[in-house]
Every structure is written in structure tokens, then in C-alpha cells.
Design a protein around this motif. Structure first.
Motif, short mmCIF file in Angstrom:
data_model
loop_
_atom_site.label_atom_id
_atom_site.label_comp_id
_atom_site.label_asym_id
_atom_site.label_seq_id
_atom_site.Cartn_x
_atom_site.Cartn_y
_atom_site.Cartn_z
N MET A 105 -7.41 -6.51 9.77
CA MET A 105 -7.02 -6.76 8.40
C MET A 105 -5.73 -6.02 8.11
N VAL A 106 -4.84 -6.66 7.38
CA VAL A 106 -3.53 -6.11 7.05
C VAL A 106 -3.56 -5.61 5.62
N LEU A 107 -2.68 -4.66 5.32
CA LEU A 107 -2.60 -4.18 3.94
C LEU A 107 -2.29 -5.33 3.01
N PRO A 108 -2.97 -5.41 1.87
CA PRO A 108 -2.59 -6.42 0.90
C PRO A 108 -1.18 -6.13 0.40
N SER A 109 -0.49 -7.16 -0.05
CA SER A 109 0.90 -6.99 -0.45
C SER A 109 1.03 -5.99 -1.60
N ARG A 162 -5.15 1.73 4.39
CA ARG A 162 -5.78 1.02 3.27
C ARG A 162 -7.17 1.58 2.99
N LEU A 163 -7.97 1.76 4.03
CA LEU A 163 -9.32 2.29 3.86
C LEU A 163 -9.31 3.71 3.28
N ARG A 164 -8.41 4.55 3.76
CA ARG A 164 -8.35 5.94 3.30
C ARG A 164 -7.83 6.04 1.86
N LEU A 165 -6.77 5.30 1.56
CA LEU A 165 -6.13 5.45 0.26
C LEU A 165 -6.87 4.73 -0.86
N GLU A 166 -7.57 3.65 -0.53
CA GLU A 166 -8.34 2.96 -1.57
C GLU A 166 -9.57 3.76 -1.97
N SER A 167 -10.10 4.57 -1.07
CA SER A 167 -11.31 5.33 -1.37
C SER A 167 -11.01 6.64 -2.09
N THR A 168 -9.73 7.02 -2.19
CA THR A 168 -9.34 8.27 -2.84
C THR A 168 -8.55 7.97 -4.10
N PRO A 169 -8.99 8.46 -5.26
CA PRO A 169 -8.20 8.25 -6.48
C PRO A 169 -6.88 9.02 -6.40
N GLN A 170 -5.80 8.38 -6.81
CA GLN A 170 -4.47 8.99 -6.75
C GLN A 170 -4.13 9.65 -8.09
N LYS A 171 -3.46 10.79 -8.02
CA LYS A 171 -3.04 11.50 -9.23
C LYS A 171 -1.76 10.90 -9.80
N LEU A 175 -4.68 9.22 17.32
CA LEU A 175 -3.57 8.87 16.44
C LEU A 175 -4.03 8.76 14.99
N LEU A 176 -5.21 8.17 14.77
CA LEU A 176 -5.75 8.04 13.42
C LEU A 176 -6.16 9.40 12.86
N GLU A 177 -6.62 10.31 13.73
CA GLU A 177 -6.94 11.67 13.28
C GLU A 177 -5.68 12.40 12.83
N GLU A 178 -4.59 12.22 13.58
CA GLU A 178 -3.31 12.81 13.18
C GLU A 178 -2.85 12.24 11.85
N CYS A 179 -3.05 10.96 11.67
CA CYS A 179 -2.69 10.29 10.42
C CYS A 179 -3.46 10.90 9.25
N ASP A 180 -4.76 11.11 9.43
CA ASP A 180 -5.59 11.73 8.39
C ASP A 180 -5.11 13.14 8.07
N LYS A 181 -4.75 13.89 9.10
CA LYS A 181 -4.26 15.26 8.89
C LYS A 181 -2.98 15.25 8.06
N LEU A 224 -2.48 13.24 -0.27
CA LEU A 224 -2.82 11.87 -0.63
C LEU A 224 -4.31 11.59 -0.50
N ILE A 225 -4.99 12.33 0.37
CA ILE A 225 -6.45 12.23 0.48
C ILE A 225 -7.02 13.65 0.48
N SER A 226 -8.31 13.75 0.21
CA SER A 226 -8.92 15.09 0.20
C SER A 226 -9.81 15.30 1.41
#
Length: 128
Positions: free
Chosen positions: A1-5, A83-92, A113-119, A126-128
Motif C-alpha cells: 500500500m502506498v501513502l495516500p496523496s 503511514r502506519l506510524r504517523l496515522e496512529s500518533t496524534p500530531q501537535k 531499516l524500519l527500526e532505524e526509521c522509528d528511531k 513525530l512519534i512517541s
């Protein structure tokens, strides 16, 4: 799945803004730039959305892999992860993020690579 526009960054002015004003966060395989969003310079019809979201772009150089198929697959996987990480976290605040993959020692498995991205996302707040 790709990021929605609605989650993507478009237009050279947006990328220029990210490069000029973005705060950098480094890891071994990635560079993350985060800047406060400026919707008025956004290309297209998405500039009117003033909601508190994080729009993202992923850049993968041909130095990472000469094969476009591999680069595009990696880009899709990272976009989906973001998309999965940022949609699940409310942004300030509304922000833009540019994730650049460095051409150094790419792992065969995507998990590190995804673990590095999360870090990097945590370091940027951007995420907690």
C-alpha cells in the motif's frame, strides 16, 4: 500500500523549504529532515488542508541500487511504514518530513531499516 496523496509532499518549493529550514536527524542508513509545514507553497489542491498532519517524502538514490524495481519496492515499504506510524500518533503541529536513504551498506532484510526509521521519528518527536 502506498501513502495516500494527502500524506505526500509535492512540488519543488516544498522540497526547497525542507532543505533550507529542516532540522536533520542522522542514523547509519538514513537522514530525516523535518520542517514546519507551509501549506501555501504546496503544489496542487492539497494546500488548503490545514489539519495537524505530517506529510512525508522518501528519496532513494540510484547509488542505493541500480535497479528501479528494488528502489521503488523499498520506497513503497517505507511509505507504508510511515503511514502506519504517523496515522496512529496524534500530531501537535503540521509538519513535513523528508527521509533520505543513504547508499551505505543496505541490509538484505527490511526490518533493521524500519527500526532505524522509528528511531529517527522518535528523535524528531513525530512519534512517541
Amino acid at each position: 500500500m502506498v501513502l495516500p496523496s494527502s500524506m505526500r509532499i509535492k512540488g519543488h518549493r516544498c522540497f526547497g523549504h525542507l532543505h533550507r529550514t529542516g532540522v536533520k536527524f542522522h542514523s547509519h542508513s538514513m537522514l530525516l529532515r523535518v520542517a514546519k509545514a507551509r501549506p501555501k507553497i504546496m503544489k496542487g489542491t492539497y494546500r488548503d488542508s490545514e489539519s495537524k498532519t505530517c506529510r512525508c517524502a522518501v528519496v532513494i538514490s540510484a547509488k542505493v541500487s541500480k535497479k528501479a524495481v528494488i528502489r521503488n519496492r523499498l520506497r513503497r515499504l517505507i511509505h507504508n511504514h510511515l503511514r502506519l506510524r504517523l496515522e496512529s500518533t496524534p500530531q501537535k503541529i503540521s509538519s513535513w518530513a523528508l527521509l533520505t536513504i543513504k547508499p551505505s551498506n543496505m541490509p538484505k532484510n527490511i526490518a533493521p531499516l524500519l527500526e532505524e526509521c522509528d528511531k529517527l521519528l522518535r528523535d524528531a518527536g513525530l512519534i512517541s
